[in-house]
Design a protein around this motif. Structure first.
Motif, short mmCIF file in Angstrom:
data_model
loop_
_atom_site.label_atom_id
_atom_site.label_comp_id
_atom_site.label_asym_id
_atom_site.label_seq_id
_atom_site.Cartn_x
_atom_site.Cartn_y
_atom_site.Cartn_z
N THR A 203 34.40 29.57 52.66
CA THR A 203 35.50 29.53 52.10
C THR A 203 35.82 30.67 51.19
O THR A 203 34.83 30.83 50.27
CB THR A 203 36.00 28.44 51.23
N PRO A 204 36.78 31.65 51.44
CA PRO A 204 36.81 32.67 50.60
C PRO A 204 37.04 32.46 49.14
O PRO A 204 37.84 31.54 48.75
CB PRO A 204 38.06 33.54 51.03
N ILE A 205 36.60 33.19 48.06
CA ILE A 205 36.73 33.07 46.59
C ILE A 205 37.92 33.96 46.03
O ILE A 205 37.87 35.16 46.49
CB ILE A 205 35.55 33.29 45.77
N THR A 206 38.73 33.28 45.45
CA THR A 206 40.09 33.94 44.94
C THR A 206 39.52 34.74 43.76
O THR A 206 38.77 33.97 42.69
CB THR A 206 40.96 32.84 44.72
N PRO A 207 39.99 35.88 43.71
CA PRO A 207 39.28 36.88 42.61
C PRO A 207 40.31 36.18 41.32
O PRO A 207 41.21 36.16 41.40
CB PRO A 207 39.87 38.15 42.88
N SER A 208 39.51 36.11 40.17
CA SER A 208 40.01 35.44 39.02
C SER A 208 39.37 36.08 37.79
O SER A 208 38.42 36.07 37.07
CB SER A 208 39.68 34.17 39.03
N PRO A 209 40.10 37.40 37.39
CA PRO A 209 39.56 38.19 36.00
C PRO A 209 39.98 37.44 34.84
O PRO A 209 41.27 36.78 34.68
CB PRO A 209 40.65 39.29 36.36
N GLN A 210 38.97 37.39 34.04
CA GLN A 210 39.19 36.55 33.04
C GLN A 210 38.09 37.23 31.86
O GLN A 210 37.14 37.59 32.03
CB GLN A 210 38.75 35.15 33.15
N VAL A 211 38.87 37.15 30.60
CA VAL A 211 38.05 37.79 29.44
C VAL A 211 38.26 36.93 28.27
O VAL A 211 39.01 36.02 28.17
CB VAL A 211 38.80 39.02 29.10
N ASN A 212 37.27 36.95 27.49
CA ASN A 212 37.33 36.39 26.20
C ASN A 212 37.12 37.55 25.02
O ASN A 212 36.24 38.14 25.03
CB ASN A 212 36.12 35.37 25.98
N VAL A 213 38.16 37.40 24.36
CA VAL A 213 38.20 38.57 23.16
C VAL A 213 38.02 37.73 21.85
O VAL A 213 38.77 36.63 21.17
CB VAL A 213 39.54 39.34 23.35
#
Length: 215
Positions: free
Chosen positions: A84-94
């Motif tokens: 199953t392809p993994i959906t790109p999910s850009p996340q950051v903690n600032v």
């Protein structure tokens, strides 16, 4: 009449005297069935074939029993899930870890506000062209260090940046930080006041250094 009767009697006598057989012949045969004896009633005796040996029941002979370990399964295996392809999910903690004020003579500015923030890549894709932009409520001129960019912030890594804005002298400054990748804003963080708030332990020594996220 008496003559006729006598004549008939005479003819009968003559005819009788002409018969020479000692046994009278049988009358002319009639086409009738020849009597036969009643046929015997024969009861057919079935032919019984005796087979020596043990006979198996139809269930044992027809229905094969398969071992439980060989029972075919139509349930998809876990290999399907791995495809199953993994959906790109850009996340950051600032996190704004501190800020202070100073005088910037180099750029011919008076009081400026410096903000120090840590950015962590907590998603599942790298962050190319990752930038942090600092704004202030009382901002005057654009400071050249109000925006700092990195070529890339890999997954599971963090960095600490210093941003500077031109702020009003001795005024409480509300600051705002936007973090983006390829011009797409991922997160916006505010700090209501940033006047004369010192950093714990002074200015960080690892500015602009990319390193693994510290638990």
């Amino acid at each position: 009449m008496k003559k006729i009767t006598a004549l008939m009697l005479l003819i009968t006598t003559a005819l009788t005297s002409c018969i020479t057989w000692s046994v009278n012949p049988q009358p002319f045969p009639v086409m009738t069935a020849i009597p036969t004896h009643l046929p015997g009633i024969l009861t057919p005796t079935p032919l019984i074939i005796t087979i020596t040996g043990t006979l198996q029941t139809p269930t044992e002979a027809v229905t094969p029993t398969l071992p439980l370990t060989e029972t075919p399964s139509l349930t998809p295996t876990s290999a399907t899930a791995t495809n199953t392809p993994i959906t790109p999910s850009p996340q950051v903690n600032v996190q704004i870890i501190g800020c202070n004020t100073s005088i910037d003579i180099t750029h011919a500015m008076g009081e400026v506000t410096n903000a120090y923030l840590t950015i962590q890549n907590t998603g599942n894709v790298d962050l190319p062209n990752m930038c942090a932009l600092l704004r202030a409520l009382d901002e005057d001129r654009d400071h050249p260090d109000k925006k700092v960019c990195l070529d890339n912030l890999p997954v599971g890594n963090q960095t600490t940046l210093k941003l500077t804005v031109d702020s009003a002298y001795k005024q409480d400054t509300l600051i705002q930080v936007d973090v983006s990748t390829n011009e797409t804003v991922l997160l916006r963080v505010d700090k209501p006041s940033c006047t004369d708030i010192g950093l714990f332990g002074g200015e960080p020594a690892d500015l602009n250094v990319i390193k693994p996220i510290v638990p």
